[in-house]
Motif scaffolding. Sequence first.
Motif, PDB file in Angstrom:
ATOM      1  N   UNK A  84      54.523  45.649  56.413  1.00 25.15           N
ATOM      2  CA  UNK A  84      53.859  45.633  55.103  1.00 25.15           C
ATOM      3  C   UNK A  84      53.955  44.264  54.450  1.00 25.15           C
ATOM      4  N   UNK A  85      55.151  43.676  54.479  1.00 25.05           N
ATOM      5  CA  UNK A  85      55.358  42.367  53.847  1.00 25.05           C
ATOM      6  C   UNK A  85      54.582  41.277  54.561  1.00 25.05           C
ATOM      7  N   UNK A  86      54.605  41.309  55.897  1.00 26.93           N
ATOM      8  CA  UNK A  86      53.901  40.275  56.648  1.00 26.93           C
ATOM      9  C   UNK A  86      52.400  40.327  56.392  1.00 26.93           C
ATOM     10  N   UNK A  87      51.822  41.516  56.431  1.00 34.38           N
ATOM     11  CA  UNK A  87      50.389  41.652  56.188  1.00 34.38           C
ATOM     12  C   UNK A  87      50.046  41.198  54.772  1.00 34.38           C
ATOM     13  N   UNK A 111      53.030  51.662  74.471  1.00 32.72           N
ATOM     14  CA  UNK A 111      51.766  52.355  74.612  1.00 32.72           C
ATOM     15  C   UNK A 111      51.556  53.459  73.593  1.00 32.72           C
ATOM     16  N   UNK A 112      52.586  53.742  72.790  1.00 33.11           N
ATOM     17  CA  UNK A 112      52.506  54.858  71.857  1.00 33.11           C
ATOM     18  C   UNK A 112      52.262  54.419  70.421  1.00 33.11           C
ATOM     19  N   UNK A 113      52.586  53.195  70.110  1.00 33.48           N
ATOM     20  CA  UNK A 113      52.365  52.712  68.747  1.00 33.48           C
ATOM     21  C   UNK A 113      52.213  51.195  68.761  1.00 33.48           C
ATOM     22  N   UNK A 114      51.665  50.670  67.667  1.00 34.54           N
ATOM     23  CA  UNK A 114      51.469  49.227  67.563  1.00 34.54           C
ATOM     24  C   UNK A 114      52.804  48.504  67.425  1.00 34.54           C
ATOM     25  N   UNK A 115      52.883  47.321  67.999  1.00 34.84           N
ATOM     26  CA  UNK A 115      54.003  46.443  67.728  1.00 34.84           C
ATOM     27  C   UNK A 115      53.770  45.763  66.376  1.00 34.84           C
ATOM     28  N   UNK A 116      54.803  45.104  65.860  1.00 34.96           N
ATOM     29  CA  UNK A 116      54.648  44.367  64.601  1.00 34.96           C
ATOM     30  C   UNK A 116      53.585  43.291  64.737  1.00 34.96           C
ATOM     31  N   UNK A 117      53.588  42.582  65.857  1.00 41.06           N
ATOM     32  CA  UNK A 117      52.602  41.521  66.077  1.00 41.06           C
ATOM     33  C   UNK A 117      51.191  42.089  66.096  1.00 41.06           C
ATOM     34  N   UNK A 118      50.992  43.197  66.802  1.00 40.36           N
ATOM     35  CA  UNK A 118      49.670  43.819  66.848  1.00 40.36           C
ATOM     36  C   UNK A 118      49.231  44.274  65.457  1.00 40.36           C
ATOM     37  N   UNK A 119      50.154  44.832  64.694  1.00 35.27           N
ATOM     38  CA  UNK A 119      49.819  45.293  63.346  1.00 35.27           C
ATOM     39  C   UNK A 119      49.364  44.138  62.469  1.00 35.27           C
ATOM     40  N   UNK A 120      50.058  43.015  62.555  1.00 39.55           N
ATOM     41  CA  UNK A 120      49.683  41.847  61.758  1.00 39.55           C
ATOM     42  C   UNK A 120      48.324  41.320  62.200  1.00 39.55           C
ATOM     43  N   UNK A 121      48.113  41.215  63.507  1.00 39.13           N
ATOM     44  CA  UNK A 121      46.861  40.668  64.013  1.00 39.13           C
ATOM     45  C   UNK A 121      45.672  41.549  63.625  1.00 39.13           C
ATOM     46  N   UNK A 122      45.812  42.875  63.775  1.00 40.70           N
ATOM     47  CA  UNK A 122      44.652  43.729  63.534  1.00 40.70           C
ATOM     48  C   UNK A 122      44.365  43.882  62.047  1.00 40.70           C
ATOM     49  N   UNK A 123      45.342  43.593  61.161  1.00 35.59           N
ATOM     50  CA  UNK A 123      45.111  43.701  59.724  1.00 35.59           C
ATOM     51  C   UNK A 123      44.883  42.349  59.053  1.00 35.59           C
ATOM     52  N   UNK A 124      45.108  41.274  59.780  1.00 30.91           N
ATOM     53  CA  UNK A 124      44.958  39.947  59.191  1.00 30.91           C
ATOM     54  C   UNK A 124      43.487  39.600  58.980  1.00 30.91           C
TER      55      UNK A 124
END
Length: 276
Positions: A84-87, A111-124
């Motif tokens: 949340x903070x990174x995004x 394979x079951x959930x996003x990593x922190x890096x993926x979450x930041x990239x897909x929401x950036x």
Amino acid sequence: MSIQSLLIASDLSERSDRAMRRGFLLAAETGAKVKVFSVVDDAVPEWLVAELEEKSRKLLEATASSVGTNVEYEIVVERGDPITKLVEIVNTGDSDLVVVGTHRSRGLFDGLRQTTVESVICQSLKPVLLVVAPAIGPYGRVLAPVSFSPACHQAVAKALSLAPDASFRLYHAWAAPFEGLTGGRVSDFARAVERETVVQAASWAESLPASLPKVDLVHESVGSSLHREIRSFSPDLLAVGANTRNMSFTGLGSFTADLVRDPPTDLLIARGADLQ
């Protein structure tokens, strides 16, 4: 599309150290300012959060001072939920580029959930540079698989600002629909599709700098063409659009999502101009 401000996200790992070194190298090349940002997860006891904050600042300062010669930078450590903070800091700040390291492999759990890096990239909403390799010099070879989307256009333009002296290769993988049923590669239908693709390529690249090479049209599947291009061109940077065709569960295009999950080299991901 100059780079004036870089945001480097760090979790204090060796992977993040590579991102810091690449980010500071880019800042030295472009004259950009750097903000190094880290989040201490506040889901632990208060006394431990305070201790981790202090240690994080010291470690980040030590790394930054060792690589940040003649680069203006600041260290910011906050507490909260890391994703949340990174995004939030990515999308509300004034950075022109976000630099991150690769995620830590977690096997089946990945394979079951996003990593922190993926979450930041897909929401950036900002371009993101995912750093894989050690930063030993400027980028020299940039490969851009393009789909004639605004996102791919942004990726190529941003890559040029990061590596103005690099060799670029732009290509588009294409095939006529239902080639097996319509006469194959040499059919009238396939040739008509090819002619239309040539027109699309010229139109898409029209506003790019003339110094860039023309888009090469490759009659091959997207996946196999990428593997072949990487082998033959040996890029140290891939420039891709965030979402171009099919979507995946990450919120990225499936092609880009696969690259983020297992990047073969440093990866620059950008969205279309309407989201910048």
